[in-house]
Design an enzyme around this catalytic site. Structure first.
Site, short mmCIF file in Angstrom:
data_model
loop_
_atom_site.label_atom_id
_atom_site.label_comp_id
_atom_site.label_asym_id
_atom_site.label_seq_id
_atom_site.Cartn_x
_atom_site.Cartn_y
_atom_site.Cartn_z
N LYS A 1 0.89 -1.53 0.03
CA LYS A 1 0.04 0.06 0.04
C LYS A 1 0.85 1.19 -0.13
O LYS A 1 0.40 2.32 -0.46
CB LYS A 1 -0.85 -0.06 1.20
N ASP B 1 -10.43 2.38 1.74
CA ASP B 1 -10.42 1.64 2.90
C ASP B 1 -11.25 2.70 3.75
O ASP B 1 -12.07 2.44 4.71
CB ASP B 1 -9.18 1.45 3.48
N GLY C 1 -1.66 -0.03 14.44
CA GLY C 1 -1.16 -0.37 13.06
C GLY C 1 -1.45 0.36 11.84
O GLY C 1 -2.16 1.45 12.04
#
Length: 279
Positions: free
Chosen positions: A72, A109, A134
């Protein structure tokens, strides 16, 4: 330009590991529902080192890519442009190829989280708690920047993680306070709890769920339900699952790659549920 049903186009999900990915199931279900008979969607195991070569070998038939860990951030230097949403968290999970060969990066997302919450009636909260720190936690903070009007408390295991979450808060203009993971039971009294930790991490918190919990967004979808989500549901609290997130972000990917709106949310969710039940 919206895709024609007979166009031979390709898309895929990349990452490492990738065998577990539900993305092919969701995207193929969408193509079937939309009548895109010429479209295919595959999965390829690709790491950071292999990503530049993979992209260079793609032909004009490619419409887009879905990206998971560890790609990503690695993909960003390889793109021509990224959206403000992707730039806000330095993470791209969607690449769309234009007709003139440009590579455009986006992040579905974050709006996928917001859409999943709204589907469960959670439009706005005055405070929230995040379990974990995270990469998913930064996306959760970005989503909360759109719906949370007050403080977000992040429960973390180390001062390094705490400092990172505070930096993300400053960057995303979210009022972030950090707390030690040892006090994570306190998180469960927040109007919205977002659990971003790996499987099993929150199991010990299940016994501390209050009698009248508010809303829990647990980003896991396998195994499901988590012990925390099961206990939350038992006490009547609203639960948003990782599958809800996966489907909503995939809906946005399908729309961006195919030009067809709206993508078939219900058909994609049914396909995901069926695939998980078969595992």
């Amino acid at each position: 330009m919206p895709a024609r049903a007979t166009d031979a186009r390709r898309a895929a999900v990349l990452g490492k590991p990738i065998a577990h990915s539900l993305s092919p199931v969701l995207h193929r279900a969408a193509y079937g529902e939309l009548g895109l008979t010429g479209w295919s969607y595959d999965r390829f195991e690709v790491d950071e080192a292999g990503l530049p070569g993979f992209l260079e070998e793609l032909g004009p038939e490619w419409a887009g890519l879905s990206l998971t860990m560890p790609l990503k951030r690695a993909v960003i230097p390889l793109l021509d442009e990224i959206s403000e949403t992707a730039a806000s968290v330095d993470a791209v999970n969607t690449v769309v190829f234009t007709e003139d060969g440009r590579r455009l990066g986006d992040n579905t997302d974050i709006p996928g989280m917001v859409a999943a919450l709204r589907e469960h009636g959670i439009e706005q909260v005055d405070s929230a708690a995040i379990l974990g720190a995270g990469a998913t936690a930064s996306s959760a903070l970005a989503a909360l920047s759109r719906i949370c009007t007050g403080e977000v408390v992040a429960y973390v295991r180390s001062e390094a993680r705490a400092a990172e979450m505070r930096r993300w808060g400053e960057r995303l203009d979210v009022d972030v306070r950090t707390a030690d993971w040892a006090d994570a039971e306190q998180a469960l009294r927040a109007p919205l709890v977002i659990a971003t930790t790996p499987a099993g991490t929150t199991d010990a918190l299940a016994a501390a769920v209050p009698e009248r919990p508010a809303a829990l967004f647990d980003v896991l979808y396998e195994p499901w339900p988590t012990e925390l989500a099961a206990r939350w549901s038992m006490f009547g609290g609203a639960v948003v699952s990782g599958l809800d997130l996966l489907v909503h972000q995939a809906v946005l990917q399908v729309e961006r790659m195919t030009g067809r709106c709206p993508a078939p949310l219900d058909a994609m969710r049914r396909a995901g549920e069926k695939a998980l039940a078969a595992r």
